[in-house]
Design a protein around this motif. Structure first.
Motif, PDB file in Angstrom:
ATOM      1  N   ARG A   1      -2.717   8.886 -15.343  1.00  0.00           N
ATOM      2  CA  ARG A   1      -2.311  10.066 -16.115  1.00  0.00           C
ATOM      3  C   ARG A   1      -3.490  10.888 -16.610  1.00  0.00           C
ATOM      4  O   ARG A   1      -3.312  11.861 -17.327  1.00  0.00           O
ATOM      5  N   PHE A   2      -4.696  10.537 -16.187  1.00  0.00           N
ATOM      6  CA  PHE A   2      -5.879  11.306 -16.566  1.00  0.00           C
ATOM      7  C   PHE A   2      -6.435  12.094 -15.378  1.00  0.00           C
ATOM      8  O   PHE A   2      -6.637  13.296 -15.476  1.00  0.00           O
ATOM      9  N   CYS A   3      -6.635  11.435 -14.253  1.00  0.00           N
ATOM     10  CA  CYS A   3      -7.123  12.164 -13.069  1.00  0.00           C
ATOM     11  C   CYS A   3      -5.961  12.706 -12.253  1.00  0.00           C
ATOM     12  O   CYS A   3      -6.161  13.502 -11.338  1.00  0.00           O
ATOM     13  N   LEU A   4      -4.737  12.295 -12.587  1.00  0.00           N
ATOM     14  CA  LEU A   4      -3.504  12.711 -11.908  1.00  0.00           C
ATOM     15  C   LEU A   4      -3.585  12.468 -10.405  1.00  0.00           C
ATOM     16  O   LEU A   4      -3.210  13.305  -9.590  1.00  0.00           O
ATOM     17  N   ALA A   5      -4.071  11.262 -10.072  1.00  0.00           N
ATOM     18  CA  ALA A   5      -4.151  10.819  -8.684  1.00  0.00           C
ATOM     19  C   ALA A   5      -3.673   9.368  -8.617  1.00  0.00           C
ATOM     20  O   ALA A   5      -3.646   8.656  -9.633  1.00  0.00           O
ATOM     21  N   GLU A   6      -3.315   8.941  -7.410  1.00  0.00           N
ATOM     22  CA  GLU A   6      -2.898   7.559  -7.210  1.00  0.00           C
ATOM     23  C   GLU A   6      -4.062   6.604  -7.469  1.00  0.00           C
ATOM     24  O   GLU A   6      -5.208   6.920  -7.147  1.00  0.00           O
ATOM     25  N   ILE A   7      -3.759   5.458  -8.013  1.00  0.00           N
ATOM     26  CA  ILE A   7      -4.748   4.404  -8.189  1.00  0.00           C
ATOM     27  C   ILE A   7      -4.760   3.622  -6.876  1.00  0.00           C
ATOM     28  O   ILE A   7      -3.731   3.082  -6.454  1.00  0.00           O
ATOM     29  N   ALA A   8      -5.910   3.597  -6.227  1.00  0.00           N
ATOM     30  CA  ALA A   8      -6.022   3.014  -4.893  1.00  0.00           C
ATOM     31  C   ALA A   8      -5.784   1.512  -4.894  1.00  0.00           C
ATOM     32  O   ALA A   8      -6.059   0.821  -5.885  1.00  0.00           O
ATOM     33  N   GLU A   9      -5.296   1.026  -3.770  1.00  0.00           N
ATOM     34  CA  GLU A   9      -5.099  -0.406  -3.588  1.00  0.00           C
ATOM     35  C   GLU A   9      -6.406  -1.146  -3.869  1.00  0.00           C
ATOM     36  O   GLU A   9      -7.470  -0.741  -3.403  1.00  0.00           O
ATOM     37  N   GLY A  10      -6.308  -2.209  -4.665  1.00  0.00           N
ATOM     38  CA  GLY A  10      -7.470  -3.015  -5.012  1.00  0.00           C
ATOM     39  C   GLY A  10      -8.195  -2.563  -6.266  1.00  0.00           C
ATOM     40  O   GLY A  10      -9.018  -3.304  -6.801  1.00  0.00           O
ATOM     41  N   ASP A  11      -7.912  -1.345  -6.746  1.00  0.00           N
ATOM     42  CA  ASP A  11      -8.559  -0.852  -7.966  1.00  0.00           C
ATOM     43  C   ASP A  11      -7.877  -1.433  -9.202  1.00  0.00           C
ATOM     44  O   ASP A  11      -6.653  -1.605  -9.240  1.00  0.00           O
ATOM     45  N   GLU A  12      -8.676  -1.684 -10.222  1.00  0.00           N
ATOM     46  CA  GLU A  12      -8.138  -2.182 -11.470  1.00  0.00           C
ATOM     47  C   GLU A  12      -7.545  -1.020 -12.264  1.00  0.00           C
ATOM     48  O   GLU A  12      -8.101   0.081 -12.275  1.00  0.00           O
ATOM     49  N   TYR A  13      -6.406  -1.265 -12.904  1.00  0.00           N
ATOM     50  CA  TYR A  13      -5.778  -0.233 -13.723  1.00  0.00           C
ATOM     51  C   TYR A  13      -5.213  -0.845 -14.987  1.00  0.00           C
ATOM     52  O   TYR A  13      -5.114  -2.062 -15.121  1.00  0.00           O
ATOM     53  N   LEU A  14      -4.870   0.038 -15.915  1.00  0.00           N
ATOM     54  CA  LEU A  14      -4.309  -0.358 -17.202  1.00  0.00           C
ATOM     55  C   LEU A  14      -2.853   0.066 -17.272  1.00  0.00           C
ATOM     56  O   LEU A  14      -2.477   1.122 -16.773  1.00  0.00           O
ATOM     57  N   ILE A  15      -2.051  -0.764 -17.920  1.00  0.00           N
ATOM     58  CA  ILE A  15      -0.697  -0.366 -18.311  1.00  0.00           C
ATOM     59  C   ILE A  15      -0.720  -0.321 -19.831  1.00  0.00           C
ATOM     60  O   ILE A  15      -1.111  -1.295 -20.487  1.00  0.00           O
ATOM     61  N   VAL A  16      -0.334   0.832 -20.378  1.00  0.00           N
ATOM     62  CA  VAL A  16      -0.338   1.012 -21.830  1.00  0.00           C
ATOM     63  C   VAL A  16       0.949   1.685 -22.281  1.00  0.00           C
ATOM     64  O   VAL A  16       1.572   2.430 -21.531  1.00  0.00           O
ATOM     65  N   ALA A  17       1.332   1.420 -23.517  1.00  0.00           N
ATOM     66  CA  ALA A  17       2.427   2.144 -24.143  1.00  0.00           C
ATOM     67  C   ALA A  17       1.849   3.469 -24.647  1.00  0.00           C
ATOM     68  O   ALA A  17       0.810   3.486 -25.303  1.00  0.00           O
ATOM     69  N   HIS A  18       2.520   4.566 -24.300  1.00  0.00           N
ATOM     70  CA  HIS A  18       2.003   5.885 -24.671  1.00  0.00           C
ATOM     71  C   HIS A  18       3.108   6.738 -25.277  1.00  0.00           C
ATOM     72  O   HIS A  18       4.251   6.736 -24.809  1.00  0.00           O
ATOM     73  N   ARG A  19       2.744   7.471 -26.315  1.00  0.00           N
ATOM     74  CA  ARG A  19       3.642   8.429 -26.961  1.00  0.00           C
ATOM     75  C   ARG A  19       2.959   9.785 -26.876  1.00  0.00           C
ATOM     76  O   ARG A  19       2.020  10.050 -27.626  1.00  0.00           O
ATOM     77  N   PRO A  20       3.400  10.678 -25.988  1.00  0.00           N
ATOM     78  CA  PRO A  20       2.707  11.959 -25.782  1.00  0.00           C
ATOM     79  C   PRO A  20       3.078  13.031 -26.811  1.00  0.00           C
ATOM     80  O   PRO A  20       3.352  14.189 -26.469  1.00  0.00           O
ATOM     81  N   PHE A  21       3.083  12.645 -28.054  1.00  0.00           N
ATOM     82  CA  PHE A  21       3.439  13.549 -29.147  1.00  0.00           C
ATOM     83  C   PHE A  21       2.458  13.340 -30.301  1.00  0.00           C
ATOM     84  O   PHE A  21       1.896  12.262 -30.449  1.00  0.00           O
ATOM     85  N   THR A  22       2.306  14.353 -31.130  1.00  0.00           N
ATOM     86  CA  THR A  22       1.407  14.234 -32.283  1.00  0.00           C
ATOM     87  C   THR A  22       2.143  13.760 -33.533  1.00  0.00           C
ATOM     88  O   THR A  22       1.510  13.381 -34.510  1.00  0.00           O
ATOM     89  N   THR A  23       3.471  13.798 -33.500  1.00  0.00           N
ATOM     90  CA  THR A  23       4.266  13.387 -34.656  1.00  0.00           C
ATOM     91  C   THR A  23       5.217  12.261 -34.270  1.00  0.00           C
ATOM     92  O   THR A  23       5.565  12.106 -33.099  1.00  0.00           O
TER      93      THR A  23
END
Length: 160
Positions: free
Chosen positions: A42-64
């Motif tokens: 959700r930052f580079c807006l590209a697929e995470i390639a096979e074999g690459d390490e990634y994070l799963i996080v809970a996200h709230r896209p709001f300021t309130t």
């Protein structure tokens, strides 16, 4: 119709998560290895390639925090990646999806009823422009059409 900006997550939020800071639930980001099958950063807006390490996080896209401030899982590259920069162009990976759910929000970050719709990739830009033309709408969220996961924000491009 307004020109559009396709906006990734803010860099400061992403770097904190990539450095192990707690997510929206207060949990340490989960680390996984991508199988290359549809994990979108959700930052580079590209697929995470096979074999690459990634994070799963809970996200709230709001300021309130209020009844409409939905929270859900998102993916990020585990290592620093560059922010999506071509803000006026729909990210290429979303042109390959079956569709996205678009939903308009007002200045108080509340859903503007009647704006939600699932659209095919070739309809995203026109649909977002129409939603943004609605008087109360200030921004649009693009979400997974099948799982409702947040993808990116769409805003009118501000001329300087």
């Amino acid at each position: 119709m307004p020109k559009l900006n396709f906006t990734p997550l803010p860099k400061d939020q992403v770097r904190l998560l990539q450095n192990g800071h707690p997510d929206a639930d207060g949990n340490t980001p989960e680390r996984h290895i991508s199988d290359g099958d549809g994990n979108a950063c959700r930052f580079c807006l590209a697929e995470i390639a096979e074999g690459d390490e990634y994070l799963i996080v809970a996200h709230r896209p709001f300021t309130t925090r209020q009844p409409y401030s939905e929270q859900g899982p998102i993916f990020l590259h585990a290592e620093e990646c560059a922010a999506y920069e071509d803000l006026q162009t729909l990210p290429e990976m979303y042109r390959q999806r079956a569709g996205l759910l678009l939903r308009g929000y007002d200045e108080n970050e509340r859903i503007v009823y009647g704006t939600g719709q699932t659209v095919r990739p070739d309809q995203i830009e026109v649909a977002a422009q129409k939603i943004l033309a609605t008087k109360e709408v200030r921004f649009v969220h693009a979400r997974s059409a099948t799982n409702n996961c947040y993808q990116f924000r769409i805003e009118p491009m501000h001329e300087e």
